[in-house]
Design a protein around this motif. Structure first.
Motif, PDB file in Angstrom:
ATOM      1  N   LYS A 285     -34.847 -39.035  18.645  1.00 53.47           N
ATOM      2  CA  LYS A 285     -35.490 -38.500  19.862  1.00 53.47           C
ATOM      3  C   LYS A 285     -34.591 -37.431  20.495  1.00 53.47           C
ATOM      4  N   TYR A 286     -33.287 -37.706  20.489  1.00 53.99           N
ATOM      5  CA  TYR A 286     -32.326 -36.734  21.012  1.00 53.99           C
ATOM      6  C   TYR A 286     -32.303 -35.478  20.135  1.00 53.99           C
TER       7      TYR A 286
ATOM      8  N   LYS B 147     -35.208 -33.413  21.112  1.00 52.96           N
ATOM      9  CA  LYS B 147     -34.948 -32.834  22.440  1.00 52.96           C
ATOM     10  C   LYS B 147     -34.017 -31.628  22.354  1.00 52.96           C
ATOM     11  N   THR B 148     -33.045 -31.687  21.462  1.00 56.26           N
ATOM     12  CA  THR B 148     -32.088 -30.588  21.315  1.00 56.26           C
ATOM     13  C   THR B 148     -32.503 -29.603  20.222  1.00 56.26           C
ATOM     14  N   ASP B 149     -33.755 -29.693  19.777  1.00 58.39           N
ATOM     15  CA  ASP B 149     -34.343 -28.776  18.788  1.00 58.39           C
ATOM     16  C   ASP B 149     -33.638 -28.773  17.433  1.00 58.39           C
TER      17      ASP B 149
END
Length: 165
Positions: free
Chosen positions: A18-19, A22-24
């Protein structure tokens, strides 16, 4: 692997991915397509009255008698009984305060004792559990206290949760 371990690993992997979204680093979280494993229902086993009496007879007079009695009457975990100190038993107030645990872990092939101010149900920041007993309710403690040199009676009872047993 136990179901709770699988659930924990799934949650950690899901959060990491998920992170990454979020950080592409990635476009889609592949863990979203994996169903969360089901947790097994806990079914406890309990000793019958006859089994308890046989256990009490078997440990009577042994070094583990107090530990077995406290575990049986108050439902204490092994780490809680091992971590119990005489200062936690207050015969004046007829209470036992459970705040300290001792467990063992393997570290570099050696067993190491880990002491903690807190319990499984109450981490260090949470209040301790306080058990009340009748005047004779902790008779193994009374009898064994006389055999033990250091006994600081008078456990503090502020910021505690009370449980009757």
């Amino acid at each position: 692997m136990k179901p709770n371990t699988v659930i924990h690993y799934h949650a950690v992997i899901h959060r990491a991915l998920k992170y990454a979204v979020k950080t592409d680093l990635i476009d889609v979280n592949p863990a979203d397509k994996v169903d969360r494993p089901k947790k097994n229902e806990f079914t406890g086993n309990f000793y019958s009255k006859d089994e308890m009496n046989a256990l009490f007879d078997a440990v009577r007079g042994s070094k583990i008698e107090v530990a077995v009695m406290l575990t049986a009457f108050y439902g204490l975990r092994r780490s809680e009984v091992v971590g119990l100190k005489w200062a936690a038993v207050d015969f004046g107030q007829n209470t036992i305060e459970i705040c300290h645990t001792v467990t063992t872990v393997r570290l570099d092939g050696k067993e190491v004792l880990v002491e903690s101010n807190g319990t499984k149900l109450n981490p260090a920041s949470a209040p301790c559990r306080l058990y009340r007993f009748s005047g004779n309710g902790c008779w193994p403690c009374r009898r064994n206290r006389k055999k033990t040199a250091s006994c600081a009676v008078g456990a503090t009872t502020k910021n505690t949760q009370t449980t009757s047993a």
